[in-house]
Design a protein around this motif. Structure first.
Motif, PDB file in Angstrom:
ATOM      1  N   PRO A 142       0.822  -1.222   0.000  1.00  0.00           N
ATOM      2  CA  PRO A 142       0.000   0.000   0.000  1.00  0.00           C
ATOM      3  C   PRO A 142       0.853   1.268   0.000  1.00  0.00           C
ATOM      4  O   PRO A 142       2.087   1.210   0.101  1.00  0.00           O
ATOM      5  N   GLU A 143       0.177   2.394  -0.094  1.00  0.00           N
ATOM      6  CA  GLU A 143       0.870   3.686  -0.181  1.00  0.00           C
ATOM      7  C   GLU A 143       1.602   4.037   1.114  1.00  0.00           C
ATOM      8  O   GLU A 143       2.616   4.735   1.086  1.00  0.00           O
ATOM      9  N   TYR A 186     -11.090  15.211  -5.114  1.00  0.00           N
ATOM     10  CA  TYR A 186     -11.120  13.765  -4.867  1.00  0.00           C
ATOM     11  C   TYR A 186     -12.532  13.250  -4.595  1.00  0.00           C
ATOM     12  O   TYR A 186     -12.807  12.072  -4.768  1.00  0.00           O
ATOM     13  N   TYR A 190      -8.817   8.904  -0.481  1.00  0.00           N
ATOM     14  CA  TYR A 190      -7.452   9.300  -0.838  1.00  0.00           C
ATOM     15  C   TYR A 190      -7.194  10.804  -0.734  1.00  0.00           C
ATOM     16  O   TYR A 190      -6.060  11.242  -0.957  1.00  0.00           O
ATOM     17  N   THR A 193      -4.845  10.836   2.210  1.00  0.00           N
ATOM     18  CA  THR A 193      -3.510  10.310   1.876  1.00  0.00           C
ATOM     19  C   THR A 193      -2.739  11.320   1.032  1.00  0.00           C
ATOM     20  O   THR A 193      -1.531  11.509   1.221  1.00  0.00           O
ATOM     21  N   GLN A 234     -12.337   4.964  -5.425  1.00  0.00           N
ATOM     22  CA  GLN A 234     -11.181   4.256  -4.894  1.00  0.00           C
ATOM     23  C   GLN A 234     -10.162   3.978  -6.001  1.00  0.00           C
ATOM     24  O   GLN A 234      -8.964   4.211  -5.830  1.00  0.00           O
ATOM     25  N   ASN A 237      -8.969   7.516  -7.733  1.00  0.00           N
ATOM     26  CA  ASN A 237      -8.166   8.372  -6.865  1.00  0.00           C
ATOM     27  C   ASN A 237      -6.823   7.756  -6.503  1.00  0.00           C
ATOM     28  O   ASN A 237      -5.845   8.476  -6.269  1.00  0.00           O
ATOM     29  N   GLN A 238      -6.764   6.425  -6.442  1.00  0.00           N
ATOM     30  CA  GLN A 238      -5.473   5.789  -6.199  1.00  0.00           C
ATOM     31  C   GLN A 238      -4.507   6.090  -7.348  1.00  0.00           C
ATOM     32  O   GLN A 238      -3.320   6.359  -7.126  1.00  0.00           O
ATOM     33  N   ASP A 242      -0.943   8.264  -7.126  1.00  0.00           N
ATOM     34  CA  ASP A 242       0.349   7.787  -7.611  1.00  0.00           C
ATOM     35  C   ASP A 242       0.921   8.708  -8.693  1.00  0.00           C
ATOM     36  O   ASP A 242       2.140   8.917  -8.761  1.00  0.00           O
ATOM     37  N   THR A 251       2.742   4.214 -10.913  1.00  0.00           N
ATOM     38  CA  THR A 251       1.368   4.508 -11.312  1.00  0.00           C
ATOM     39  C   THR A 251       0.795   3.385 -12.170  1.00  0.00           C
ATOM     40  O   THR A 251      -0.297   2.864 -11.896  1.00  0.00           O
ATOM     41  N   ARG A 254       1.014  -0.266 -10.200  1.00  0.00           N
ATOM     42  CA  ARG A 254       0.032  -0.446  -9.123  1.00  0.00           C
ATOM     43  C   ARG A 254      -1.378  -0.509  -9.701  1.00  0.00           C
ATOM     44  O   ARG A 254      -2.220  -1.263  -9.208  1.00  0.00           O
ATOM     45  N   SER A 258      -3.500  -3.790  -8.819  1.00  0.00           N
ATOM     46  CA  SER A 258      -4.721  -3.583  -8.039  1.00  0.00           C
ATOM     47  C   SER A 258      -5.967  -3.994  -8.809  1.00  0.00           C
ATOM     48  O   SER A 258      -6.878  -4.636  -8.257  1.00  0.00           O
TER      49      SER A 258
END
Length: 301
Positions: A142-143, A186, A190, A193, A234, A237-238, A242, A251, A254, A258
């Motif tokens: 994970p981040e 967003y 995230y 984060t 989810q 935004n992930q 990245d 980027t 992942r 994922s």
């Protein structure tokens, strides 16, 4: 004397909001102001807030938690407060929460610019984990990695972390002055984060105060996949996160790792339901979120 304002973001959870506000009013270290950002609630929240003369209330469009935190942070900052304490409406800080955060920082020499209390589930002994290092290198992790939990503490009252949720962090004015406000684009997920990474890049320290406690009154959803509107944010935004803070390698890799896992989870769900009728629609929804994440304009307009 440093002034402190709390910011609560709410949407259609009036009972929980009332409990949260009451817990803020009962803090042993008295707050100088409480701001409530109401994201167009339809459950009587607006009517109740309009009767609360000690609150600073903002009614706005529902732009998700991200817009709420952006607006609350901006309102409190523009009114000149030295510390801004952010939270959702489903948490209830214990009466000593604020005092404990401040005392722990004082004991540490006031080296922390962001203070994070410990969240505890109302019906579980599970411990929350707070990342002590960012990971924008390994797509299989994970981040935020190397998590710290309250039972990891020895004699210290506060320890350094890097990642925090928008459930309880308190920011010094210097942080917001240099880092800016939360990214409202967003919508949900995230945004915290992203702000954590921005705080880290700017050189500020985040302290996790073990004995400052707030109760989390809604459990996280069960493990598994639910292809709904939240999954879209989810995934999207992930990728945005990245792209902003990582490299093209992390980027892309992942996103692949994922979302291959998500497609496999959709297959498993279809097998469990003994029908693949929703499979094309669900995979298409995942693909759209991935595409939107890569096409998103990173620079704010």
């Amino acid at each position: 004397m440093k002034t402190i304002a709390a910011v609560v973001v709410t949407y259609n959870r009036l009972t929980l909001l009332k409990d949260c506000i009451e817990s803020l009013r009962r803090q042993t270290k008295k707050l100088d102001a409480i701001f409530v950002i109401n994201n167009s609630s339809t459950d009587g929240t607006k009517d109740w807030l309009d009767t609360q003369t000690d609150l600073h209330v903002v009614h706005q469009e529902n732009g998700g938690g991200a817009l709420g935190f952006y607006r609350g942070m901006k309102e409190a900052y523009n009114k000149g407060f030295d510390w801004i304490w952010m939270m959702d409406d489903d948490v209830e800080p214990l009466t000593t929460c604020l005092e404990e955060m401040l005392e722990a920082n004082t004991e540490a020499g006031n080296v922390y610019d962001v203070l994070q209390p410990d969240r505890k589930f109302f019906n579980s002994d599970s411990e929350w984990r707070y990342g002590s290092e960012f990971n924008f290198r390994n797509p299989f992790k994970p981040e935020a990695i190397k998590p710290i939990k309250s039972s990891d503490f020895k004699n210290e009252r506060i320890r350094k972390i890097v990642s925090f949720p928008f459930e309880g962090p308190m920011f010094s004015r210097d942080v917001i002055e240099k880092v800016g406000f939360a990214d409202k684009r967003y919508f949900i997920l995230y945004d915290d984060t992203d702000y954590s990474a921005r705080v880290f890049k700017a050189g500020f320290k985040v302290g996790f105060a073990r004995n400052a406690v707030m109760i989390k009154k809604i459990n996280n959803p069960a493990m598994g996949i639910n292809v709904d509107w939240k999954l879209y944010y989810q995934i999207r935004n992930q990728i945005i996160l990245d792209r902003k803070h990582g490299t093209p390698y992390i980027t892309v890799s992942r996103a692949i790792v994922s979302n291959v896992k998500r497609v496999l989870a959709v297959v498993k769900l279809s097998v469990k339901k003994k029908t693949f009728s929703d499979f094309p629609k669900n995979v298409s929804a995942i693909a759209k979120a991935v595409s939107d994440g890569f096409r998103f304009e990173l620079a704010e307009q």
